[in-house]
Design an enzyme around this catalytic site. Structure first.
Site, short mmCIF file in Angstrom:
data_model
loop_
_atom_site.label_atom_id
_atom_site.label_comp_id
_atom_site.label_asym_id
_atom_site.label_seq_id
_atom_site.Cartn_x
_atom_site.Cartn_y
_atom_site.Cartn_z
N ASP A 117 0.61 -0.71 0.12
CA ASP A 117 0.02 -0.30 -0.02
C ASP A 117 1.21 1.40 0.27
OD1 ASP A 117 -2.76 -0.99 0.72
OD2 ASP A 117 -1.65 -1.47 1.87
N ARG A 186 -7.29 9.90 2.30
CA ARG A 186 -6.83 9.47 1.03
C ARG A 186 -7.61 9.47 -0.56
NH1 ARG A 186 -7.89 3.93 4.28
NH2 ARG A 186 -6.92 3.28 2.25
N LYS A 216 -9.21 1.10 -5.67
CA LYS A 216 -9.80 1.17 -4.51
C LYS A 216 -11.02 1.99 -3.46
CE LYS A 216 -6.14 1.56 -1.51
NZ LYS A 216 -5.05 0.77 -0.71
N HIS A 229 -12.18 -1.49 8.86
CA HIS A 229 -11.43 -2.21 9.56
C HIS A 229 -11.50 -2.95 10.89
CE1 HIS A 229 -8.34 -0.03 7.44
NE2 HIS A 229 -7.79 -1.04 6.67
N ASP A 302 -10.22 -6.49 -0.29
CA ASP A 302 -9.35 -5.48 0.74
C ASP A 302 -8.48 -6.89 2.18
OD1 ASP A 302 -8.18 -3.89 2.47
OD2 ASP A 302 -9.88 -2.59 1.97
#
Length: 582
Positions: A117, A186, A216, A229, A302
């Site tokens: 990443d 991001r 993504k 997450h 992911d």
């Protein structure tokens, strides 16, 4: 280091027949392994440090990357800084070569696809001396597709030089929710068409630089207040809203020839009435991505260790359901043995066919061939030195960053600060954990950059939640200073950071705030004479902000997201495209 197993690509053309022959020689276990991309601890493929051996044994049941490849025949490995994979460029290159040697020593030799990443900005796994570029929202503020493409081409070339051939970037999410805890800066911004143009530019840049780009998180993670997450985000867009807001960047990535697309662990009821996470959803991955959008490249999940994909189904079902939904690569399962054996059992039990596995493996091998892994899987130190962190690359990073800093407030022409008598500055504020490659905490980096520009600057870290004592210390330190620079980080309503700014402003010393993450901070602050948005606290963006403060660079950036009023979030304080100039 030895011959490659099959000449699967010549002059950029993929030989599908050769790849099918290679698949035909694989055992079922080798085929299952090709679908997995796994983490592994250590700086070396064969001789990691003891602490890394212990981690590997505990989490994976192997001692090293070489043992991981021999036991599970994995098709790829993902690098992390915390796994000690990315100490320095020569070490990374040696690790990559060791991994490739292990792959080519298998009964059916296949090179591995090494990924990471490296989004730049706040998410980077490879630090200095590699060139670190401005992040996505900063590039969105710059608004230049040529800069976005140049940044990605440099980044791609440097990754390829150390043996990393798949980058999980660019982020194609449209950040329309200021409360988004996981995307934010991001993302390139909140305008779908502007994001689409920058995504396409970066896809072309990364892939011309030699790595597979990965847009993504499909079908779009930009409008949620939940972090996948730790939970399951729900996106409540209608199908029409999805088509208008979320789809354009992915459509642009596909049109640009994207090598891979990463799924999101999000639920979009309008796209899948069963409310399965997109990673496990046939209507989303096969119905929309494959059939509606016509994408036939690699689909990678992911991380399968994230809670968003684990809550509804067990870890043994997740990889099987992902493959049934249309996924090709299974990324970083929490327990590889459980996941690997579950896929193996699903084929042996008839839930998955071997032909279904072959479809995904062919896509994966085609990607490896396009990225030159069959022709030349190895890298050299000489190649690293020729490409990574060169003077021209670093100069490009600084030039691109200069066009991103955004000036939002400038009362009475407070900026640029005069340097006629070497003003004495205090730099205070938040010091979050430094992104990979930073030379120090943001206050220190900013103070150093200002000192090098002719100021006298002292740094004082006050933290993201300054205590009353720390605020008092900052106020006392401001006495006699010509100005105070305050780095702010995700300021919430009524937060201690807001109190810090107002207390400093009450001293009469001019206060300049620099939002070092989300630009929304300005709505929660009062009393400052000037406000800049830097979009990240990496060295390159802080240096650019310092040059703007000093008048060495113009504030050329324009907001890529709207900033809403704190007292009425239905009203806009600063619209997309807003930004002041000197």
């Amino acid at each position: 280091m030895g011959a490659t197993p099959v000449q699967a690509a010549e002059d950029g053309r993929v030989n599908r027949d050769k790849l099918r022959e290679l698949i035909g020689r694989m055992t079922l276990e080798e085929k299952v392994g090709q679908l997995f991309v796994m983490r592994v601890y250590g700086h070396s493929a064969t001789a990691p440090d003891q602490v890394d051996i212990d981690h590997n044994l505990e989490e994976i049941g192997v001692r090293s990357a070489a043992e991981l490849i021999a036991k599970y025949h994995v098709g790829g490995i993902i690098y992390f800084a915390w796994a000690h994979n990315t100490r320095d460029p020569h070490q990374i290159a040696d690790l990559s070569n060791g991994i490739q040697k292990s792959g080519l020593q298998q009964t059916t030799p296949v090179p591995l696809l090494i990924s990471t990443d490296q989004e730049h900005g706040i998410v980077c796994r490879v630090g200095k001396p590699a060139t670190l570029m401005p992040g996505a929202m900063a590039l969105g503020a710059g608004g230049s597709t040529s800069d976005a493409r140049r940044a990605a081409k440099i980044a791609g070339a440097e990754l390829a030089a150390v043996g990393i051939r798949q980058n999980y970037a660019p982020v194609a999410d449209v950040n329309v929710n200021p409360a988004n805890p996981v995307i934010g800066v991001r993302s390139f911004g909140a305008d779908p068409q502007a994001v689409a143009e920058l995504v396409a530019a970066q896809v072309k840049g990364y892939q011309s630089g030699g790595v597979a780009a990965t847009s993504k998180h499909f079908p779009g993670h930009g409008d949620t207040a939940t972090d996948s997450h730790t939970g399951i985000p729900y996106i409540h867009h209608t199908r029409e809203q999805w088509q208008e807001l979320d789809a354009p960047p992915f459509e642009a990535a596909i049109a640009a020839g994207i090598d891979s697309i990463m799924t999101a662990h999000i639920v979009v009821p309008a796209l899948d009435a069963a409310e399965d996470p997109a990673t496990l959803s046939p209507p989303i991955l096969t119905g929309i991505l494959r059939e509606q959008l016509g994408y036939d490249g690699v689909v990678v999940t992911d991380s399968l260790g994230m809670q968003g994909v684990r809550t509804k189904y067990g870890d043994d079902r997740v990889p099987v359901l992902a493959l049934k939904a249309g996924v090709d690569q299974l990324l970083n399962p929490p327990d590889l043995a459980v996941a690997w054996n579950a896929v193996l059992a699903a084929v042996r039990g008839g839930e998955l066919t071997e032909a279904r596995l072959d479809e995904s493996i062919l896509r994966i091998l085609e990607l490896k061939a396009r990225r030159g892994l069959f022709k030349q899987p190895y890298v050299t130190h000489k190649g690293v030195d020729r490409v990574v962190g060169t003077r021209s690359h670093l100069a490009s990073a600084d030039r691109i960053a200069e066009a991103t800093t955004t000036l939002l407030v400038n009362e009475g022409g407070a900026l640029p600060l005069s340097r006629r008598r070497q003003p004495n500055l205090l730099v205070v504020g938040a010091d979050p954990a430094s992104p990979s490659g930073s030379t120090g905490p943001p206050t220190t980096v900013l103070a150093k950059a200002l000192t090098e520009l002719g100021f006298t600057a002292t740094a004082l870290s006050t933290g993201t939640a300054p205590t009353a004592a720390k605020i008092d210390e900052a106020v006392a330190a401001a006495s006699g200073k010509d100005a105070v620079i305050v780095g702010t980080y995700n300021v919430a309503a009524g937060s201690a950071q807001s109190t810090l700014v107002s207390r400093l402003a009450a001293t009469g010393v001019p206060v300049v705030t620099v939002a070092i993450r989300n630009p929304y901070d300005v709505a929660q602050l009062s009393g400052q004479k000037a406000t800049l948005a830097a979009y990240s606290w990496t060295d390159v963006e802080l240096r650019a902000a310092a040059r703007v403060i000093a008048g060495k660079a113009e504030p050329e950036g324009r907001l890529p997201v709207p900033v809403q009023r704190a007292d009425d979030p239905t009203r806009t304080l600063y619209p997309i495209g807003y930004g002041l100039s000197y």
